[in-house]
Design a protein around this motif. Sequence first.
Motif, PDB file in Angstrom:
ATOM      1  N   SER A   1       0.836  -1.203   0.000  1.00 21.42           N
ATOM      2  CA  SER A   1       0.000   0.000   0.000  1.00 21.42           C
ATOM      3  C   SER A   1       0.867   1.248   0.000  1.00 21.42           C
TER       4      SER A   1
ATOM      5  N   GLU B   1       2.163   1.732  -3.432  1.00 20.11           N
ATOM      6  CA  GLU B   1       1.121   2.285  -4.299  1.00 20.11           C
ATOM      7  C   GLU B   1       0.951   3.784  -4.061  1.00 20.11           C
TER       8      GLU B   1
ATOM      9  N   ASN C   1      -7.433   2.883   6.300  1.00 19.21           N
ATOM     10  CA  ASN C   1      -7.367   2.582   4.873  1.00 19.21           C
ATOM     11  C   ASN C   1      -8.750   2.641   4.235  1.00 19.21           C
ATOM     12  N   ARG C   2      -9.784   2.195   4.997  1.00 22.09           N
ATOM     13  CA  ARG C   2     -11.153   2.235   4.482  1.00 22.09           C
ATOM     14  C   ARG C   2     -11.547   3.664   4.122  1.00 22.09           C
TER      15      ARG C   2
ATOM     16  N   GLN D   1      -9.471   6.268   3.611  1.00 19.47           N
ATOM     17  CA  GLN D   1      -8.607   6.828   2.578  1.00 19.47           C
ATOM     18  C   GLN D   1      -8.974   6.285   1.194  1.00 19.47           C
ATOM     19  N   GLN D   2      -9.365   5.007   1.107  1.00 18.51           N
ATOM     20  CA  GLN D   2      -9.709   4.436  -0.184  1.00 18.51           C
ATOM     21  C   GLN D   2     -10.957   5.085  -0.754  1.00 18.51           C
TER      22      GLN D   2
ATOM     23  N   LEU E   1      -9.972   8.377  -1.979  1.00 21.31           N
ATOM     24  CA  LEU E   1      -9.225   8.203  -3.217  1.00 21.31           C
ATOM     25  C   LEU E   1     -10.159   7.950  -4.393  1.00 21.31           C
ATOM     26  N   ASP E   2     -11.231   7.200  -4.163  1.00 25.34           N
ATOM     27  CA  ASP E   2     -12.182   6.903  -5.231  1.00 25.34           C
ATOM     28  C   ASP E   2     -12.988   8.124  -5.634  1.00 25.34           C
TER      29      ASP E   2
ATOM     30  N   ASP F   1     -18.794  -0.494   3.520  1.00 25.25           N
ATOM     31  CA  ASP F   1     -17.529  -1.213   3.526  1.00 25.25           C
ATOM     32  C   ASP F   1     -17.289  -1.880   4.875  1.00 25.25           C
TER      33      ASP F   1
END
Length: 498
Positions: free
Chosen positions: A158, A161, A350-351, A353-354, A357-358, A372
């Motif tokens: 991660s 990435e 991370n949930r 941030q993702q 990010l989307d 999620d």
Amino acid sequence: MQQKNISTPFEDERLATLDSYKIMDSPPEVAFDRLTRLAADIFEVPMASVSLIDDKRQWFKSAVGLDERETPRDVAFCSHIIEHREAMVIEDASNDSRFDCNPLVTGPPFIAFYAGYPLISPNGMVIGTLWIGDKKNRRRPSDDQLDRLRSMAEIVMSELELRREVEQRKAAQQEAAQSRLDLELALALSSTASWTLNLSNDKVSWGGAYFKVWGKDADQALTTGDEAFARIHPEDRERIRNAMNEAALPDSKGYEESFRIVLPSGETRWLSGRGNFVRNRNYDAITGINYDITKTIIQQEEQKLHTRELHHRLRNLFATLQSIMTLTKNSATSIDDYIERIEGRLRALNRAQQILLDANFVTGSFAALVNDLCATYPRITWAGPDISLPENAMVSISLVLNELATNAAKYGALNHEDGTVTINWTITDDAPAKKQTITLLWQEQGGPALPASPSKTGFGSSLIDHSVGRNLKGEIVRDWQKDGLVCSISFPLAESEH
């Protein structure tokens, strides 16, 4: 014996994937060094490394207990993981025919025990490993321990990435800069105003697309240099006049400046100008061109804004990670407890941030965040209108929901086979105050009988209270009922969130 140079069926694609990260031979980075130190501490080993494998060598992006930065690929333990695409454990390398003569076993760093997990990119290519090692023989780690090594390898991936995303943004900025140069050239060949200023009588003659650049009235209203200068923004006027005076000198190399003009309508435009001194037979003059760069300036400002936002987001992310890891370490009762807690909180982070990010890096869907969470805890159901929350609120509410779900799974309704949790939220309007408030209800059912309230609270409860009270500027009320916790959380929504 020394192992042969290994080539996988997808070696070209694997090497191309590794190259896309632009990380080989890069300088040390704190994020990776923290992870290798953490791996060494957790497994209580003297060696740990994030290793990347190209066609000829094994290179250590970060390493603990190793003096060298790289080794030939044909002696790297990690090459076996590249070939077989799965974790590898060596309890005693000196009794393993694959490695008993390996110079890394017979000489420094004298590896006896090795455990490594592949770094798998999103396209399925294995670009390297996260591995730990010891100079002493060790028994094979348990499945739970190998799962922890896997989790840490996924965190490394991660981080890679995220790093690639930042590098790609830098490349995009460079491409944008080149595009701006190309745009300027295209404008110079198309919608460009040409002009000549007679230095003897201050007369201006226009040509080309002057009406698109200086305004439709330019040939009528801007017939002299003084009239043209009057249209230049007051803050730029003296600078441009000085540049023009210097360009009027016979030995001058001309000038190139950017400046603003204000049209009679009040519209402000950014122009780029280039000019040179010309000595005609009858008079001296400065001749040049102008083209509109307003869109380019706006794009530059937007790019700066986006870059600042990205840097701000990264600083916030690393600060939050550091805080979570430090506070979790201080409150953990054991290494296993620490790993379990940190993994859950990192997943929550991370949930959020993702989902950001989307979307657009600035706001994210609250419903997507809750949905999620339900994917991890299937016996949680939810209902409520979707809303967009800013980054800070997304991170805070994700951590809160993770703590509630973790506690429910350990001690509450989700610890019983028939236990369930429902999450419902509503939005209320306060017209006089011109604000909206979200009220979220967490309700557990079918759980064990609970006391009126716990006699002792830990970091998780403090994290919830801090996230709701300080970060969300809200309130939380807990009600320990017979078959589970009922928790009400309310916090205001900023105008940009509705």
